[in-house]
Motif scaffolding. Structure first.
Motif, PDB file in Angstrom:
ATOM      1  N   UNK A  38     -33.586  -7.162 -17.569  1.00  0.00           N
ATOM      2  CA  UNK A  38     -33.390  -6.872 -19.199  1.00  0.00           C
ATOM      3  C   UNK A  38     -34.724  -6.687 -19.672  1.00  0.00           C
ATOM      4  N   UNK A  39     -35.396  -7.746 -19.779  1.00  0.00           N
ATOM      5  CA  UNK A  39     -36.847  -7.923 -20.353  1.00  0.00           C
ATOM      6  C   UNK A  39     -37.828  -7.081 -19.930  1.00  0.00           C
ATOM      7  N   UNK A  40     -37.729  -6.770 -18.567  1.00  0.00           N
ATOM      8  CA  UNK A  40     -38.821  -5.816 -17.999  1.00  0.00           C
ATOM      9  C   UNK A  40     -38.649  -4.169 -18.365  1.00  0.00           C
ATOM     10  N   UNK A  41     -37.254  -4.071 -18.678  1.00  0.00           N
ATOM     11  CA  UNK A  41     -37.084  -2.688 -19.027  1.00  0.00           C
ATOM     12  C   UNK A  41     -36.900  -2.336 -20.642  1.00  0.00           C
ATOM     13  N   UNK A  49     -36.783  -2.440 -33.750  1.00  0.00           N
ATOM     14  CA  UNK A  49     -35.814  -1.649 -32.684  1.00  0.00           C
ATOM     15  C   UNK A  49     -36.407  -2.049 -30.902  1.00  0.00           C
ATOM     16  N   UNK A  50     -35.656  -2.750 -30.363  1.00  0.00           N
ATOM     17  CA  UNK A  50     -36.196  -2.727 -28.967  1.00  0.00           C
ATOM     18  C   UNK A  50     -34.752  -2.486 -28.190  1.00  0.00           C
ATOM     19  N   UNK A  51     -34.750  -1.421 -27.173  1.00  0.00           N
ATOM     20  CA  UNK A  51     -33.804  -0.862 -26.628  1.00  0.00           C
ATOM     21  C   UNK A  51     -34.033  -1.309 -25.069  1.00  0.00           C
ATOM     22  N   UNK A  52     -32.846  -1.761 -24.379  1.00  0.00           N
ATOM     23  CA  UNK A  52     -32.726  -2.395 -23.225  1.00  0.00           C
ATOM     24  C   UNK A  52     -31.558  -1.568 -22.659  1.00  0.00           C
ATOM     25  N   UNK A  53     -31.723  -1.384 -21.098  1.00  0.00           N
ATOM     26  CA  UNK A  53     -30.567  -0.969 -20.285  1.00  0.00           C
ATOM     27  C   UNK A  53     -29.433  -1.730 -20.822  1.00  0.00           C
ATOM     28  N   UNK A  54     -28.225  -0.851 -20.431  1.00  0.00           N
ATOM     29  CA  UNK A  54     -27.041  -1.261 -20.761  1.00  0.00           C
ATOM     30  C   UNK A  54     -25.966  -1.739 -19.492  1.00  0.00           C
TER      31      UNK A  54
END
Length: 133
Positions: A38-41, A49-54
């Motif tokens: 999660x953090x690496x992507x 606003x920080x968007x991460x994979x879901x």
């Protein structure tokens, strides 16, 4: 507020115990891998606003997956809850509905598990595409 915090701690201990029972080891390694994925992507779009994979997939070695066949949905939910708390703690915004899918893989580099993720705005756990697609 104190009782809510205690309830969260009880749930976290239960989830850790489930994962430890499943993997016959310390669950911290798997949870760290999931959080790290999660953090690496994470994509910083702005200061706020920080968007991460879901959509996350945990591939298990065939033998481990067979042992878990009856509990993969429960394990996926437990891992998803852990990841949701991690995202909330870090102020992450998911790219779409959060889902964690537990699958099997015949060849894994470490023989135990592999964690991957992608941003998929419209996904359900039962509609998660395979890695071959």
């Amino acid at each position: 507020m104190g009782s809510l915090k205690r309830w969260e701690q009880v749930l976290e201990r239960w989830q850790d115990a489930l994962i430890a029972r499943v993997f016959h080891s310390d669950p911290v390694e798997l949870l760290d891998s999931l959080r790290g994925e999660c953090d690496n992507h994470a994509v910083v779009c702005s200061e706020s606003r920080v968007v991460v994979p879901n959509a996350y997939e945990i591939e298990l070695a065939s033998g481990v997956h067979e042992e878990l066949a009856r509990h993969t949905r429960q394990l996926g939910q437990s891992l998803m809850d852990t990841l949701a708390r991690h995202g909330e703690k870090n102020g992450y915004e998911w790219a779409g509905p959060l889902t964690v899918r537990v699958t099997t893989a015949s060849h894994l580099p470490n023989g135990r598990y592999r964690v991957s993720s992608r941003a998929m705005p419209h996904v359900r756990a039962d509609a998660f595409p395979s890695a071959a697609e």
